[in-house]
Design an enzyme around this catalytic site. Structure first.
Site, PDB file in Angstrom:
ATOM      1  N   TYR A  67     -17.496  13.085 -15.417  1.00 49.83           N
ATOM      2  CA  TYR A  67     -18.897  12.701 -15.206  1.00 49.83           C
ATOM      3  C   TYR A  67     -19.814  13.475 -16.146  1.00 49.83           C
ATOM      4  O   TYR A  67     -20.662  12.898 -16.829  1.00 49.83           O
ATOM      5  CB  TYR A  67     -19.289  12.958 -13.747  1.00 49.83           C
ATOM      6  CG  TYR A  67     -20.672  12.465 -13.405  1.00 49.83           C
ATOM      7  CD1 TYR A  67     -20.844  11.272 -12.716  1.00 49.83           C
ATOM      8  CD2 TYR A  67     -21.815  13.178 -13.763  1.00 49.83           C
ATOM      9  CE1 TYR A  67     -22.112  10.798 -12.394  1.00 49.83           C
ATOM     10  CE2 TYR A  67     -23.080  12.714 -13.454  1.00 49.83           C
ATOM     11  CZ  TYR A  67     -23.223  11.519 -12.772  1.00 49.83           C
ATOM     12  OH  TYR A  67     -24.476  11.056 -12.462  1.00 49.83           O
ATOM     13  N   ASP A  68     -19.637  14.778 -16.203  1.00 48.71           N
ATOM     14  CA  ASP A  68     -20.480  15.624 -17.053  1.00 48.71           C
ATOM     15  C   ASP A  68     -20.383  15.220 -18.519  1.00 48.71           C
ATOM     16  O   ASP A  68     -21.390  15.171 -19.229  1.00 48.71           O
ATOM     17  CB  ASP A  68     -20.092  17.094 -16.887  1.00 48.71           C
ATOM     18  CG  ASP A  68     -20.913  17.999 -17.777  1.00 48.71           C
ATOM     19  OD1 ASP A  68     -22.157  17.976 -17.675  1.00 48.71           O
ATOM     20  OD2 ASP A  68     -20.315  18.733 -18.594  1.00 48.71           O
ATOM     21  N   MET A  69     -19.198  14.909 -18.962  1.00 49.49           N
ATOM     22  CA  MET A  69     -19.004  14.593 -20.379  1.00 49.49           C
ATOM     23  C   MET A  69     -19.450  13.173 -20.735  1.00 49.49           C
ATOM     24  O   MET A  69     -19.700  12.875 -21.896  1.00 49.49           O
ATOM     25  CB  MET A  69     -17.547  14.807 -20.772  1.00 49.49           C
ATOM     26  CG  MET A  69     -17.156  16.279 -20.690  1.00 49.49           C
ATOM     27  SD  MET A  69     -15.510  16.605 -21.293  1.00 49.49           S
ATOM     28  CE  MET A  69     -15.788  16.506 -23.075  1.00 49.49           C
ATOM     29  N   LYS A  75     -22.111  11.520 -18.977  1.00 53.26           N
ATOM     30  CA  LYS A  75     -23.471  11.223 -18.517  1.00 53.26           C
ATOM     31  C   LYS A  75     -24.440  10.940 -19.657  1.00 53.26           C
ATOM     32  O   LYS A  75     -25.447  10.262 -19.457  1.00 53.26           O
ATOM     33  CB  LYS A  75     -23.991  12.327 -17.602  1.00 53.26           C
ATOM     34  CG  LYS A  75     -24.272  13.631 -18.288  1.00 53.26           C
ATOM     35  CD  LYS A  75     -24.695  14.694 -17.304  1.00 53.26           C
ATOM     36  CE  LYS A  75     -24.992  15.967 -18.084  1.00 53.26           C
ATOM     37  NZ  LYS A  75     -24.676  17.143 -17.342  1.00 53.26           N
TER      38      LYS A  75
END
Length: 142
Positions: free
Chosen positions: A113-115, A117
């Site tokens: 998710y972080d990478m 977004k």
């Protein structure tokens, strides 16, 4: 913590899964079984994060036993609109590794998710579940 001192050491295994809906646009960016963003290779980074998360489970989950994981594998596959993360954890111990397997896929999903977004905030970590466990009092298989 649960007292496990009277339990026998047995082989314990657990498999867990997380599904991350990313949409067809992001799926189309996958090349050679890898998704690369400005932050780098997403799947390889998520795999490393998942293994690290499994090893740190006792630091994250109150009352979880600190254990020395003997094996942890993470696999990542995609469907037409989602990314499926699976973990497999094993140990010879007096306590199981369900929480380690679940933590592994959770941390891997959060890393994904972080990478991703920056590509879209319309990402959904849809499902995290235990697939199976062996060892201990009883086995479980979904």
């Amino acid at each position: 913590m649960v007292d496990v001192s009277a339990k026998a050491v047995t082989k314990r295994t657990a498999r867990a899964q997380a599904i991350v809906w990313v949409g067809k646009e992001i799926i189309q960016l996958i090349k050679n079984q890898e998704l690369t963003t400005k932050k780098g290779p997403v799947f390889q980074t998520a795999i490393l994060a998942g293994v690290m998360g499994a090893k740190k489970t006792a630091d994250l989950i109150p009352l979880a036993h600190p254990i020395g994981i003997e094996d942890c594998k993470i696999t990542i596959q995609n469907t037409t609109d989602s990314i499926v993360i699976e973990s497999s954890v094993s140990i010879g111990s007096k306590t199981g590794v369900e929480m380690e397997a679940l933590t592994a896929v959770s941390v891997a999903a959060l890393t994904l998710y972080d990478m991703c977004k920056a590509l879209s905030h319309d990402l959904v970590i849809k499902e995290i579940k235990l697939i199976e466990k062996t060892g201990g009092k009883k086995d479980f298989k979904r």
